[in-house]
Every structure is written in structure tokens, then in C-alpha cells.
Design a protein around this motif. Structure first.
Motif: not given
Length: 181
Positions: A8-11, A48-50, A89-91, A128-129
Motif C-alpha cells: 500500500s506504500l509508494a515513494g 515501497c512498491s513503486a 491504489g496506494y494509500t 503522508w496519506p
């Protein structure tokens, strides 16, 4: 996705500054054989996934535009990245500037354990959300403060003290000093 990355985490690496104090594009400056931008991407990659890059093109990474318009500093880059991450879709999104190549061990991992937080001495490093993407874009569209710290405080993000100074490269001399450590 890396095995240890959180789905659920991007960077985002914030790399859109003018580098006026540095004298040239510091994101592309080499330190220990890698660009400063590469150091930041590498720090985010395992968590991070992305990983997006704001303000620069970077091979193999999606570049995101400032939001709601260019020229708004790190908050504009963060707003653009928050929207891009939310739309995929990242939260949550973990932000890191391109000019902090030597982070304290475990800093980012401890930061992502928080809900919404930032490093007190370097507020562009934060979690950050992405649900606040439109709120941030609206803040900037209304000509509110462009300070990351002011926006973070206004939204209730928690300031974290890592207990050590974060080395930030603003001038060529800063990079030279870092090399001598």
C-alpha cells in the motif's frame, strides 16, 4: 514489488528544485559513483512498491508533475505524487528529497510505522496519506504557505526527532564535506 516492500506504500523523490545554491543540477551530481537522485531512489526501493520521481526524468521511474501547477516547491511535487499514488491504489506515500544521500539506519522504516509524520529537522522526509492529495492541491491553489512544515502541522502530521542531524546537500561544499566524513 520487492519482497520487503509494502503493497500500500509508494515513494517519491522530490527532485524539482532549481539547485540555485548548488550552482548546477544537484540531483544528477555524483557521490560515491552514484547520482544523488539514485541514492534517494535506492533508499525508497526496498520499502515501497513503486517509486515516483518529481521534477526530473529518471530511467525506469515514473515522473510526476507538480500539482496544481509548477513552481510551488516541494509541496507541489508532493501534491502531484500523492495524486499519482492515490490514483494507482496506494494509500500512503513516503517522501524523500534528492539531496539526503546518507540517512540514519532505520530512519525510513521507523517513519513508515507512523500514520502521518515527518522528520522535524527535514520535513520533506515524511509519510503522508494519499487521501489528502486533493486537500494539499487545494491548499496550494488557495496560495497558502508553501512550507512543508506549516502544511504538515495544519494537517496534524506528527513531527519526529530522529536524534541525529540529517545531512542535506544544498551547496557544492556540503557534498565535499560529506565526502570527507
Amino acid at each position: 514489488m520487492r519482497l520487503d516492500a509494502r503493497p500500500s506504500l509508494a515513494g517519491v523523490v522530490l527532485a524539482g528544485g532549481a539547485s540555485s545554491r548548488f550552482g548546477r543540477n544537484k540531483a544528477e551530481e555524483l557521490w560515491r559513483g552514484r547520482t544523488l537522485l539514485d541514492w534517494s531512489v535506492a533508499a525508497l526501493d526496498p520499502l515501497c512498491s513503486a517509486v515516483f520521481v518529481s521534477g526530473q526524468d529518471h530511467a525506469g521511474r515514473e515522473s510526476v508533475a507538480d500539482r496544481p501547477r509548477a513552481g510551488l516547491g516541494p509541496l507541489g511535487g508532493l501534491a502531484g505524487a500523492m495524486k499519482a499514488a492515490r490514483d494507482r491504489g496506494y494509500t500512503r506515500i513516503l517522501s524523500l528529497p534528492c539531496d539526503t544521500p546518507q540517512l540514519p539506519e532505520g530512519l525510513l522504516a521507523s517513519l513508515i510505522e507512523q500514520g502521518s509524520a515527518y522528520i522535524a529537522g527535514c520535513p520533506v522526509i515524511g509519510i503522508w496519506p494519499t487521501a489528502k492529495a486533493d486537500q494539499l492541491a487545494g491548499w496550494l491553489a488557495d496560495d497558502q504557505s508553501r512550507s512543508v512544515r506549516v502544511w504538515a502541522e495544519a494537517t496534524g502530521a506528527k513531527p519526529l526527532d530522529p536524534g541525529v542531524a540529517i545531512i542535506n546537500i544544498n551547496r557544492l561544499d556540503d557534498l565535499t564535506d560529506l565526502e570527507s566524513r
